[in-house]
Design an enzyme around this catalytic site. Structure first.
Site, PDB file in Angstrom:
ATOM      1  N   GLU A 164     -35.831 -14.295  -9.419  1.00 35.21           N
ATOM      2  CA  GLU A 164     -35.590 -12.902  -9.799  1.00 35.21           C
ATOM      3  C   GLU A 164     -34.227 -12.754 -10.466  1.00 35.21           C
ATOM      4  O   GLU A 164     -34.085 -12.022 -11.455  1.00 35.21           O
ATOM      5  CB  GLU A 164     -35.696 -12.003  -8.575  1.00 35.21           C
ATOM      6  CG  GLU A 164     -37.102 -11.881  -8.001  1.00 35.21           C
ATOM      7  CD  GLU A 164     -38.113 -11.347  -8.996  1.00 35.21           C
ATOM      8  OE1 GLU A 164     -37.722 -10.581  -9.902  1.00 35.21           O
ATOM      9  OE2 GLU A 164     -39.297 -11.698  -8.885  1.00 35.21           O
ATOM     10  N   GLU A 216     -39.978  -9.255 -16.997  1.00 38.86           N
ATOM     11  CA  GLU A 216     -41.300  -9.799 -16.684  1.00 38.86           C
ATOM     12  C   GLU A 216     -41.724 -10.870 -17.686  1.00 38.86           C
ATOM     13  O   GLU A 216     -42.327 -11.884 -17.310  1.00 38.86           O
ATOM     14  CB  GLU A 216     -42.339  -8.672 -16.635  1.00 38.86           C
ATOM     15  CG  GLU A 216     -42.106  -7.646 -15.544  1.00 38.86           C
ATOM     16  CD  GLU A 216     -42.071  -8.263 -14.162  1.00 38.86           C
ATOM     17  OE1 GLU A 216     -42.678  -9.337 -13.952  1.00 38.86           O
ATOM     18  OE2 GLU A 216     -41.412  -7.685 -13.277  1.00 38.86           O
TER      19      GLU A 216
END
Length: 308
Positions: A223, A148
């Site tokens: 991602e 993250e």
């Protein structure tokens, strides 16, 4: 990308630049097309107002992305006194990455997940759910947090947020034109209203479809980029791989109602809140679990080689 110790990703930078350029051109083309359409029916003034409104949406998305995401997840910011272990992990990772520490949030929900958002590294927030805190080990959670934080460092969260504005404006316009066509078709004094709004709806739907595809392609790549960056930062790709497997597996135990309630945040989650569905589709926000595990396995093998 902000200057940090996360591995740079030129592929991600190139894709973000290209998507922003294409969506910007698409937005200009949309407004130009609308001006041309409305000019045929009395004047382009409404198209100009739509353009101004669209810029307002972009500004709001940029300025308030962190607050909007936190409200959507019913999350709250937590202090080091309230969540010392979580803050401690983020402190260590930020020091390791040489980046500003974001705000830390916790969402009280069973879905095991995490996300990052914010308009800049200095105005970012990393949020985890209580579900993920109760599911992962310390090493696995650290891998998720590194993932993250890399989104913040790469600034791809900001790009995704702002880039989605074109689709939002097009979607709002398509919805509005539907009512315009309905009302215009029922007015005997204006025979031009129905074809006008039908053309507007068509142009808006085409714009929405193009922006939708571009964002999904970028979302899947970012991602994979965050997995790589997080794995290289912690040097423990196997921990992130284990976390992804646990998160995906736990989704099957979450009630469908709860998964649907968080659907709007899927593009920002570390793993989408879905179950029993293949992700090898054009509309998926994430690469398949198999792709992600294969990449992490290659990184693990690379780090395990002598001299790596």
């Amino acid at each position: 990308m902000a200057r940090t110790r996360f591995v740079p990703d030129r592929g991600l930078t190139t894709r973000m630049t290209l998507v922003m350029f294409l969506l910007g051109a698409l937005f200009v083309a949309l407004i130009g097309a609308l001006m041309g359409i409305f000019a045929q029916y009395g004047g382009p003034g409404l198209a100009v107002l739509i353009g101004i409104g669209g810029l307002g949406v972009v500004w709001y998305q940029w300025w308030s992305s962190d607050k909007v995401a936190m409200r959507a997840m019913r999350a709250r910011e937590v202090t080091p006194e309230e969540a010392p272990e979580l803050h401690g992990m983020i402190d260590r990772l930020c020091a390791l990455a040489d980046m500003p520490k974001p705000r830390v949030g916790v969402a009280d929900m069973a879905i095991p997940n995490a996300f990052a958002t914010g308009r800049s590294p200095d105005r970012s927030v990393v949020c985890v759910t209580t579900g993920i805190l109760g599911t992962l080990t310390a090493e696995e959670l650290e891998g998720v947090l590194a993932h993250e934080l890399s989104h913040v460092a790469h600034r791809d969260v900001l790009v995704m947020t702002v880039a989605s504005s074109a689709g939002i404006v097009a979607g709002m316009l398509a919805s509005g034109s539907r009512y315009g066509a309905f009302l215009g078709g029922n007015r005997r004094d204006n025979n031009n209203a129905l074809p006008l709004w039908l053309v507007v709806m068509l142009v808006s739907l085409i714009t929405y479809a193009i922006s939708f595809v571009l964002l999904k392609v970028l979302s899947r790549y970012r991602e994979l980029a965050a997995d790589r960056a997080g794995a290289y930062l912690t040097m423990q790709p196997q921990a992130l791989a284990s976390a992804l497997q646990k998160i995906t597996g736990e989704m099957n135990a979450i009630p469908d109602r709860d998964l649907r309630a968080s659907k709007s945040m899927n593009a920002f989650f570390i793993a989408p809140a879905i179950k029993g569905v293949s992700l090898r589709t054009l509309t998926s926000t994430h690469p398949s679990l198999e792709q992600r595990l294969e990449q992490l396995a290659r990184i693990q093998a690379e780090l395990g080689r002598p001299g790596a």
